[in-house]
Design a protein around this motif. Structure first.
Motif, PDB file in Angstrom:
ATOM      1  N   ALA A  48      -4.923  -0.257   9.637  1.00 31.22           N
ATOM      2  CA  ALA A  48      -3.797   0.577   8.935  1.00 31.22           C
ATOM      3  C   ALA A  48      -3.217  -0.314   7.950  1.00 31.22           C
ATOM      4  CB  ALA A  48      -2.917   1.185   9.924  1.00 31.22           C
ATOM      5  N   SER A  93      -3.647   0.731   3.854  1.00 36.48           N
ATOM      6  CA  SER A  93      -2.096   1.104   3.197  1.00 36.48           C
ATOM      7  C   SER A  93      -2.100   0.108   1.897  1.00 36.48           C
ATOM      8  CB  SER A  93      -1.026   0.861   4.099  1.00 36.48           C
ATOM      9  OG  SER A  93       0.259   1.066   3.490  1.00 36.48           O
ATOM     10  N   GLN A 110      -1.957   1.502  -1.856  1.00 32.45           N
ATOM     11  CA  GLN A 110      -0.718   1.111  -2.831  1.00 32.45           C
ATOM     12  C   GLN A 110      -0.957   0.363  -3.857  1.00 32.45           C
ATOM     13  OE1 GLN A 110       2.248  -1.031  -0.495  1.00 32.45           O
ATOM     14  NE2 GLN A 110       2.392   0.614   1.134  1.00 32.45           N
ATOM     15  N   THR A 144       1.921   4.669  13.266  1.00 34.72           N
ATOM     16  CA  THR A 144       1.568   3.880  11.920  1.00 34.72           C
ATOM     17  C   THR A 144       0.897   4.924  10.889  1.00 34.72           C
ATOM     18  OG1 THR A 144       1.207   1.914  13.209  1.00 34.72           O
ATOM     19  CG2 THR A 144       0.398   2.042  11.001  1.00 34.72           C
ATOM     20  N   SER A 145       1.557   4.949   9.983  1.00 33.86           N
ATOM     21  CA  SER A 145       0.972   5.895   9.014  1.00 33.86           C
ATOM     22  C   SER A 145       0.438   4.746   7.666  1.00 33.86           C
ATOM     23  CB  SER A 145       1.982   6.671   8.162  1.00 33.86           C
ATOM     24  OG  SER A 145       1.766   7.345   7.115  1.00 33.86           O
ATOM     25  N   ILE A 146      -0.551   5.291   7.036  1.00 41.56           N
ATOM     26  CA  ILE A 146      -1.174   4.621   6.004  1.00 41.56           C
ATOM     27  C   ILE A 146      -0.649   4.986   4.541  1.00 41.56           C
ATOM     28  CG2 ILE A 146      -3.220   4.155   7.037  1.00 41.56           C
ATOM     29  CD1 ILE A 146      -4.491   6.601   5.409  1.00 41.56           C
ATOM     30  N   PHE A 147       0.247   5.921   4.756  1.00 44.30           N
ATOM     31  CA  PHE A 147       1.148   6.486   3.674  1.00 44.30           C
ATOM     32  C   PHE A 147       2.199   6.110   3.379  1.00 44.30           C
ATOM     33  CE2 PHE A 147      -1.854   9.841   5.132  1.00 44.30           C
ATOM     34  CZ  PHE A 147      -2.951   9.564   4.147  1.00 44.30           C
ATOM     35  N   GLY A 148       3.321   6.426   2.473  1.00 40.04           N
ATOM     36  CA  GLY A 148       4.578   6.107   2.424  1.00 40.04           C
ATOM     37  C   GLY A 148       5.207   6.147   0.901  1.00 40.04           C
TER      38      GLY A 148
END
Length: 196
Positions: free
Chosen positions: A137, A141, A145, A165-169
């Motif tokens: 992850a 991410s 980015q 956990t997120s791979i985005f943001g």
């Protein structure tokens, strides 16, 4: 020009793991019992058909990724559903690391130290073609980015992780990918393919 495809399993609510105990958002946790339907197995095997190498994070290799798939390949030597596990062993692997860690004791595995964009470019050159990244992850991410993923393949499981956990943001808020295709598989997973 070589391309990088990122492939991840994800929950309906956008997580790649769950921090809640006893959740069952993921149909398959990469163990020996594989409940994916035949159509999804074929699609997943296709991810590595044209790949020239695999990009991995150091934590994934530390956690036994290569050993696990080596064992799965040995347990299913002639099963076409498990072709991807044999491909993982056969293809060159590139482990990106900033720690300066020495080489791993795995065949066809190279550790690349340095800034992420530089190590991805080195991996593409050494592989001589397209790369596939299966995570983890943190690496995925960072790839998103830094705009290094040319293609994003998401396998959305039919469950909610709740938290994790997120791979985005927020740093991706102004980024756009173009939907290339999607498929709903018999086991309930939806595969989507997004291009940068």
């Amino acid at each position: 020009m070589s391309r990088l495809t990122v492939a991840m399993q994800i929950s309906i609510d956008g997580y790649v793991d769950s921090s809640l105990p006893n959740t069952s958002w993921q149909l398959w946790n990469w163990g020996p019992d594989w409940p994916w339907s035949t159509d999804l197995r074929a699609a997943f095997n296709g991810l590595l058909t044209d790949a020239s190498g695999i990009l991995l994070s150091r934590p994934m290799t530390d956690e036994g990724y290569l050993g696990h798939w080596g064992r799965m390949a040995e347990q299913h030597p002639d099963d076409p559903d498990w072709e991807f596990s044999r491909a993982i062993g056969a293809l060159p692997k590139f482990v990106v690391s900033r720690s300066g860690r020495p080489e791993f004791d795995w065949p066809r595995t190279t550790v690349l130290n340095g800034e992420l964009a530089d190590t991805v470019e080195q991996a593409k050159k050494q592989a001589g073609g397209d790369l596939v990244c299966f995570g983890g992850a943190g690496l995925v991410s960072a790839l998103l980015q830094e705009d290094l993923a040319d293609e994003l393949r998401l396998f959305t499981n039919p469950g909610f992780a709740g938290a994790g956990t997120s791979i985005f943001g927020p740093r991706l808020a102004m980024r756009n990918y173009r939907a290339a295709d999607s498929a709903a598989y018999a086991c309930g997973i939806v595969g989507t393919r997004w291009l940068r």
